[in-house]
Enzyme design. Structure first.
Site, PDB file in Angstrom:
ATOM      1  N   GLY A  44       0.874  -1.184   0.000  1.00  0.00           N
ATOM      2  CA  GLY A  44       0.000   0.000   0.000  1.00  0.00           C
ATOM      3  C   GLY A  44       0.902   1.223   0.000  1.00  0.00           C
ATOM      4  N   ALA A  47       1.335   2.902   3.502  1.00  0.00           N
ATOM      5  CA  ALA A  47       2.121   2.097   4.449  1.00  0.00           C
ATOM      6  C   ALA A  47       3.581   1.993   3.992  1.00  0.00           C
ATOM      7  CB  ALA A  47       1.508   0.708   4.579  1.00  0.00           C
ATOM      8  N   GLU A 145      -4.246   6.847  -2.689  1.00  0.00           N
ATOM      9  CA  GLU A 145      -5.002   5.597  -2.560  1.00  0.00           C
ATOM     10  C   GLU A 145      -6.083   5.691  -1.483  1.00  0.00           C
ATOM     11  OE1 GLU A 145      -2.308   1.955  -4.255  1.00  0.00           O
ATOM     12  OE2 GLU A 145      -2.072   2.405  -2.134  1.00  0.00           O
ATOM     13  N   THR A 225      10.643  11.653 -10.768  1.00  0.00           N
ATOM     14  CA  THR A 225      11.563  10.509 -10.718  1.00  0.00           C
ATOM     15  C   THR A 225      11.481   9.761 -12.055  1.00  0.00           C
ATOM     16  OG1 THR A 225       9.865   9.128  -9.690  1.00  0.00           O
ATOM     17  CG2 THR A 225      11.380  10.265  -8.212  1.00  0.00           C
ATOM     18  N   GLY A 227      13.166   6.625 -12.818  1.00  0.00           N
ATOM     19  CA  GLY A 227      13.721   5.273 -12.743  1.00  0.00           C
ATOM     20  C   GLY A 227      15.239   5.273 -12.835  1.00  0.00           C
ATOM     21  N   GLY A 230      17.343   8.468 -12.794  1.00  0.00           N
ATOM     22  CA  GLY A 230      17.370   9.374 -11.637  1.00  0.00           C
ATOM     23  C   GLY A 230      16.145  10.251 -11.615  1.00  0.00           C
ATOM     24  N   ALA A 254       7.115  -0.215  -5.044  1.00  0.00           N
ATOM     25  CA  ALA A 254       7.404   0.581  -3.840  1.00  0.00           C
ATOM     26  C   ALA A 254       8.669   1.427  -3.934  1.00  0.00           C
ATOM     27  CB  ALA A 254       7.460  -0.281  -2.581  1.00  0.00           C
ATOM     28  N   ALA A 255       9.301   1.477  -5.112  1.00  0.00           N
ATOM     29  CA  ALA A 255      10.490   2.341  -5.231  1.00  0.00           C
ATOM     30  C   ALA A 255      10.093   3.806  -5.005  1.00  0.00           C
ATOM     31  CB  ALA A 255      11.126   2.171  -6.605  1.00  0.00           C
ATOM     32  N   GLY A 256       8.990   4.209  -5.645  1.00  0.00           N
ATOM     33  CA  GLY A 256       8.526   5.596  -5.490  1.00  0.00           C
ATOM     34  C   GLY A 256       8.121   5.884  -4.051  1.00  0.00           C
ATOM     35  N   ASP A 257       7.450   4.930  -3.427  1.00  0.00           N
ATOM     36  CA  ASP A 257       7.007   5.114  -2.032  1.00  0.00           C
ATOM     37  C   ASP A 257       8.219   5.259  -1.109  1.00  0.00           C
ATOM     38  OD1 ASP A 257       4.565   4.469  -3.239  1.00  0.00           O
ATOM     39  OD2 ASP A 257       4.708   2.371  -2.639  1.00  0.00           O
ATOM     40  N   SER A 296      11.263  -4.801   0.837  1.00  0.00           N
ATOM     41  CA  SER A 296      12.402  -4.239   0.085  1.00  0.00           C
ATOM     42  C   SER A 296      12.886  -2.896   0.637  1.00  0.00           C
ATOM     43  CB  SER A 296      12.005  -4.055  -1.379  1.00  0.00           C
ATOM     44  OG  SER A 296      11.129  -2.956  -1.533  1.00  0.00           O
TER      45      SER A 296
HETATM   46  O1  RIB Z   1       3.461   1.484  -4.853  1.00  0.00           O
HETATM   47  C1  RIB Z   1       3.407   0.111  -4.622  1.00  0.00           C
HETATM   48  C2  RIB Z   1       2.132  -0.273  -3.963  1.00  0.00           C
HETATM   49  O2  RIB Z   1       1.070  -0.005  -4.823  1.00  0.00           O
HETATM   50  C3  RIB Z   1       2.016  -1.749  -3.637  1.00  0.00           C
HETATM   51  O3  RIB Z   1       2.530  -2.078  -2.379  1.00  0.00           O
HETATM   52  C4  RIB Z   1       0.531  -2.008  -3.772  1.00  0.00           C
HETATM   53  O4  RIB Z   1      -0.098  -2.272  -2.567  1.00  0.00           O
HETATM   54  C5  RIB Z   1      -0.038  -0.758  -4.436  1.00  0.00           C
HETATM   55  O5  RIB Z   1      -0.733   0.007  -3.568  1.00  0.00           O
END
Ligand code: RIB
Length: 313
Positions: A44, A47, A145, A225, A227, A230, A254-257, A296
């Site tokens: 998510g 999270a 989200e 961003t 990828g 950079g 989840a790289a962006g998160d 990760s």
């Molecule tokens: O950005 C990655 C996330 O997008 C995943 O963890 C998935 O849950 C979606 O929300």
């Protein structure tokens, strides 16, 4: 207000149960690919950013709605073990937690489908119920989200209280253009940048000019961003390219998160703009070198060591 409370970062957003299938290549339309491997993890965008910020050394309060299922207590326990304040995480009745189906193919490319579930129970009314407490936040970190009207209410209150807002427009979501004047840091990937430029009636913008073009939204600082290339950070008339750290790409989920969580911590710690994007880029690069969302996300020590061992400036 003590020093700890002053530096509190609020992440308000989603949690999902991620169902991951990793395969050699993604299926074509109508095709079945076998021999995939399956992994269930927690993710998510909210999270992931919250855990990324906590592991990067931030003092994190996470606000989220999860469902009434076997996953919710496990997610809550995991957040608490990360040292996050989970007093504003709610378990809703008669609804499942958010769920994401993640399909990962070659070069870490992914397809995602998300069922919001309880994430859409995070309403503007709930935000209003904690608005006095919110005044303690030193930065608010948002993604897209949860219901849009909830994000708009948070942004409105943050403006009233003078709290900087960092918005990751992921997944790409249409917001009233007038909202962006109230955003301190807008973070987007290339697709999200182009989605937003489309709203502004701008097309054919080269990758390297996306961040500058997005200044027209009114956001004070824009980060795009890109990828492996950079990204760019633009504030006022200052514009800087930042490199990605070279890693073997396993999974970009989840790289962006992770970038967003680490960036928020860097800013709250007082790093300058250059060091903050460098720190966040290192964290995101570490995240793509491992499978899964939260599994990760790197810890502070790993990020610092990675930055120190790199020749990148
Ligand atoms: O950005 C990655 C996330 O997008 C995943 O963890 C998935 O849950 C979606 O929300």
């Amino acid at each position: 207000m003590d020093n700890k409370a002053k530096r509190e970062i609020w992440v308000i957003g989603s949690s999902n149960v991620d169902m991951i299938m990793k395969m050699e290549r993604l299926p074509e339309k109508g095709e079945t690919v076998t021999n995939a491997s399956f992994m269930q993890t927690f993710g998510g965008k909210g999270a992931n950013s919250a855990v990324a910020a906590a592991r990067a050394g931030g003092n994190i309060k996470f606000m989220n709605c999860m469902g009434n299922d076997v996953y919710a207590p496990l997610m809550l326990e995991m957040y608490a073990n990360e040292g996050m304040d989970v007093s504003l995480v709610r378990q809703e009745k008669d609804i499942s937690s958010g769920t994401a189906l993640v399909m990962i193919g070659d070069a870490g490319m992914n397809y995602l489908s998300v069922a919001p579930g309880a994430n859409y129970k995070l309403t503007p009314e709930l935000i209003d119920s904690v608005k006095d407490e919110m005044k303690e936040a030193s930065r608010i970190v948002l993604q897209c989200e949860i219901p849009t009207e909830t994000n708009l209410r948070i942004i409105e209150l943050a403006d009233q209280y003078g709290i900087p807002v960092q918005l990751n427009l992921a997944p790409a979501t249409e917001l009233p253009m007038s909202t962006y004047n109230l955003i301190d840091t807008l973070i987007v990937n290339e697709n999200e940048a182009r989605f937003l430029l489309d709203q502004l009636g701008k097309e054919m913008v080269p990758d390297d000019d996306l961040a500058q073009a997005l200044q027209e939204t009114g956001a004070k600082e824009v980060i795009v961003t890109l990828g492996a290339d950079g990204g760019w950070v633009v504030t006022g008339d200052k514009m800087e390219h930042f490199p990605a750290f070279p890693v073997e790409v396993v999974d970009t989920t989840a790289a962006g998160d992770t970038f967003c969580g680490a960036y928020a911590v860097a800013v709250v710690e007082g790093m300058d703009n250059h060091d903050a994007v460098h720190f966040a880029s290192a964290a995101a690069s570490l995240a793509v070198s491992k499978l899964g969302a939260i599994p990760s996300v790197p810890k502070r020590q790993e990020i610092d060591a990675f930055v120190a061992s790199s020749n990148l400036q």
